[in-house]
Design a protein around this motif. Structure first.
Motif, PDB file in Angstrom:
ATOM      1  N   LYS A  64      -0.969  10.328   6.417  1.00 29.78           N
ATOM      2  CA  LYS A  64      -0.214   9.480   7.354  1.00 29.78           C
ATOM      3  C   LYS A  64      -0.960   8.178   7.668  1.00 29.78           C
ATOM      4  CE  LYS A  64       2.215   9.461  11.742  1.00 29.78           C
ATOM      5  NZ  LYS A  64       2.528  10.189  12.961  1.00 29.78           N
ATOM      6  N   THR A  69       3.153   2.932   9.734  1.00 31.73           N
ATOM      7  CA  THR A  69       4.064   3.689  10.587  1.00 31.73           C
ATOM      8  C   THR A  69       4.853   2.810  11.559  1.00 31.73           C
ATOM      9  OG1 THR A  69       2.298   4.134  12.169  1.00 31.73           O
ATOM     10  CG2 THR A  69       2.702   5.800  10.453  1.00 31.73           C
ATOM     11  N   TYR A  74       9.244   2.306   6.929  1.00 32.70           N
ATOM     12  CA  TYR A  74       8.834   3.641   7.366  1.00 32.70           C
ATOM     13  C   TYR A  74       9.903   4.250   8.263  1.00 32.70           C
ATOM     14  CZ  TYR A  74       5.854   7.292   9.404  1.00 32.70           C
ATOM     15  OH  TYR A  74       5.323   8.497   9.821  1.00 32.70           O
ATOM     16  N   TYR A  79      10.337   8.402   7.297  1.00 35.04           N
ATOM     17  CA  TYR A  79       9.108   8.997   6.770  1.00 35.04           C
ATOM     18  C   TYR A  79       8.360   9.829   7.802  1.00 35.04           C
ATOM     19  CZ  TYR A  79       9.787   6.717   2.362  1.00 35.04           C
ATOM     20  OH  TYR A  79      10.310   6.352   1.157  1.00 35.04           O
ATOM     21  N   LYS A  80       8.632   9.619   9.078  1.00 34.24           N
ATOM     22  CA  LYS A  80       8.006  10.455  10.104  1.00 34.24           C
ATOM     23  C   LYS A  80       8.335  11.925   9.832  1.00 34.24           C
ATOM     24  CE  LYS A  80       7.781  11.213  15.073  1.00 34.24           C
ATOM     25  NZ  LYS A  80       8.278  10.816  16.385  1.00 34.24           N
ATOM     26  N   LEU A  83       7.289  13.056   5.801  1.00 35.13           N
ATOM     27  CA  LEU A  83       5.866  13.354   5.556  1.00 35.13           C
ATOM     28  C   LEU A  83       5.509  14.805   5.863  1.00 35.13           C
ATOM     29  CD1 LEU A  83       3.874  10.193   6.685  1.00 35.13           C
ATOM     30  CD2 LEU A  83       4.032  11.185   4.408  1.00 35.13           C
TER      31      LEU A  83
END
Length: 127
Positions: A64, A69, A74, A79-80, A83
């Motif tokens: 990460k 972020t 993102y 992608y939070k 991931l």
């Protein structure tokens, strides 16, 4: 920014995005300390898989930390959540394929490296 040692001189390959304030601060800091800069736009040329894996090792496998972020790509790419289920290989492939997702500046100098710009850290690592 990618920082590489060339002979006994330190040289920064500037893998920044020109609208990124953090990148501009890092470039200014490098210039003030006599570090040579060569520009490589990160949006057009993302770090290589080898560079990303090296940075991943520097950050003890915390994938990460390599992602931008706070960036639009993102957030829009969710992608939070992604991931949480992505393999490391998938994450590295994703970053290598889209420089907009990579936290910047991105600096590799021999065995050292960092993402983002913190003056104290840069003084310790690169100056």
């Amino acid at each position: 920014i990618r920082l590489s040692l060339v002979g006994s001189e330190m040289c920064i390959r500037d893998s920044t995005y020109n609208k990124c304030g953090t990148c501009r601060k890092a470039v200014k800091f490098a210039q003030e300390h006599g570090v040579e800069i060569t520009e490589v736009p990160i949006r057009e040329k993302a770090p290589t898989k080898k560079e990303l894996n090296q940075m991943l090792a520097i950050y003890n496998g915390e994938i990460k930390k390599l992602f931008n972020t706070s960036g639009v790509y993102y957030k829009e790419g969710n992608y939070k959540d992604k991931l949480k289920t992505m393999s490391v290989k998938e994450a590295i492939d994703t970053l290598a394929g889209n420089g907009n997702l990579v936290k910047r500046p991105f600096v590799i100098a021999g065995e050292k490296g960092s993402v983002g710009f913190k003056e104290e850290e840069w003084n310790e690592l690169y100056i």
